[in-house]
Design a protein around this motif. Structure first.
Motif, PDB file in Angstrom:
ATOM      1  N   THR A 171      -5.987  -1.145  32.827  1.00 60.53           N
ATOM      2  CA  THR A 171      -5.246  -2.086  33.651  1.00 60.53           C
ATOM      3  C   THR A 171      -5.734  -1.946  35.086  1.00 60.53           C
ATOM      4  O   THR A 171      -6.070  -0.844  35.519  1.00 60.53           O
ATOM      5  CB  THR A 171      -3.727  -1.789  33.573  1.00 60.53           C
ATOM      6  N   THR A 172      -5.781  -3.042  35.813  1.00 56.04           N
ATOM      7  CA  THR A 172      -6.248  -3.003  37.199  1.00 56.04           C
ATOM      8  C   THR A 172      -5.536  -1.893  37.970  1.00 56.04           C
ATOM      9  O   THR A 172      -4.321  -1.766  37.912  1.00 56.04           O
ATOM     10  CB  THR A 172      -6.003  -4.360  37.886  1.00 56.04           C
ATOM     11  N   GLY A 173      -6.295  -1.075  38.645  1.00 54.68           N
ATOM     12  CA  GLY A 173      -5.755   0.048  39.395  1.00 54.68           C
ATOM     13  C   GLY A 173      -5.686   1.319  38.581  1.00 54.68           C
ATOM     14  O   GLY A 173      -5.448   2.394  39.121  1.00 54.68           O
ATOM     15  N   ASP A 174      -5.889   1.205  37.266  1.00 55.55           N
ATOM     16  CA  ASP A 174      -5.793   2.366  36.373  1.00 55.55           C
ATOM     17  C   ASP A 174      -7.015   2.418  35.453  1.00 55.55           C
ATOM     18  O   ASP A 174      -6.982   3.036  34.413  1.00 55.55           O
ATOM     19  CB  ASP A 174      -4.513   2.244  35.536  1.00 55.55           C
ATOM     20  N   ALA A 175      -8.069   1.730  35.842  1.00 50.86           N
ATOM     21  CA  ALA A 175      -9.212   1.579  34.946  1.00 50.86           C
ATOM     22  C   ALA A 175     -10.484   2.165  35.531  1.00 50.86           C
ATOM     23  O   ALA A 175     -10.695   2.152  36.736  1.00 50.86           O
ATOM     24  CB  ALA A 175      -9.428   0.096  34.652  1.00 50.86           C
ATOM     25  N   THR A 176     -11.308   2.675  34.630  1.00 52.41           N
ATOM     26  CA  THR A 176     -12.676   3.045  34.974  1.00 52.41           C
ATOM     27  C   THR A 176     -13.565   2.362  33.931  1.00 52.41           C
ATOM     28  O   THR A 176     -13.084   2.010  32.841  1.00 52.41           O
ATOM     29  CB  THR A 176     -12.892   4.565  34.901  1.00 52.41           C
ATOM     30  N   PRO A 177     -14.844   2.170  34.220  1.00 56.27           N
ATOM     31  CA  PRO A 177     -15.707   1.563  33.207  1.00 56.27           C
ATOM     32  C   PRO A 177     -15.652   2.297  31.867  1.00 56.27           C
ATOM     33  O   PRO A 177     -15.617   1.667  30.811  1.00 56.27           O
ATOM     34  CB  PRO A 177     -17.099   1.645  33.842  1.00 56.27           C
TER      35      PRO A 177
END
Length: 194
Positions: free
Chosen positions: A11-17
């Motif tokens: 989720t945006t703000g909680d994501a890495t590739p």
């Protein structure tokens, strides 16, 4: 009854590739959500013969996976060696994490027989889904692309596979739309919020 979930790690703000590339997590989340909703008090209002999933971007890939489309995740790095778009740029740093265990998890079937219809908005990873699995999808599916999408440009991600879609799958492309055109409008001043 409408239910939505927040996906930890993607989720945006909680994501890495690397966490977003773990494409099996979101289908597991949706299976859990269906279980929880149908077992809840409001679940008595759910027609369990009419469960549909709608998803945007990775959520669109999740919706397609729940319909029966299967990844061949090793095709994605190969695709990105030939194409330079925003999705490839985002995920490139995570490609070294694709090992045998990763491939086994990503490529297994994520079909949920309770899901009877799907809408996939600007879905990710379509170019890396097996043609056989896309032809075998038997439930109604609507795939919507955005003709000005820099993340997953339809010309490279969708158009090459259109002839392989099942008879129950329809493709629609929205003129003048971008990847995030499918999200709700921002409230006044929303862009300034942290």
């Amino acid at each position: 009854v409408v239910a939505a979930t927040n996906h930890p790690g993607s989720t945006t703000g909680d994501a890495t590739p690397e966490t977003v590339l773990r494409a099996w997590h979101q289908p597991e989340d949706i299976r859990f959500l269906i279980d929880a909703v149908t077992a809840s008090e409001p679940g008595r209002f759910v027609d369990q013969e009419r469960i549909a999933v709608v998803g945007l971007s990775l959520g669109g890939a999740t919706a397609l996976a729940l319909a029966g489309a299967r990844l061949d995740i090793e095709r994605f790095p190969a695709f990105c060696r030939e194409h330079d778009d925003d999705a490839c740029d985002y995920f490139r740093s995570a490609f070294p994490s694709i090992d045998k265990a990763f491939v086994e998890q990503a490529n297994r079937s994520h079909r949920d027989e309770r899901v009877g219809a799907v809408v996939a908005l600007a879905p990710g990873f379509v170019e890396s889904m097996t043609l056989e699995s896309m032809r075998a999808v038997s439930i109604p599916v609507l795939v919507v692309g955005a003709d000005s999408d820099a993340n997953v440009p339809p010309a490279t991600h969708f158009h090459p596979v259109l002839r392989h879609l099942s008879a129950t799958t329809e493709y629609l492309e929205v003129e003048g739309a971008h990847h995030f055109s499918f999200m709700q409008r921002c409230r006044p001043g929303g862009a300034k919020l942290p």
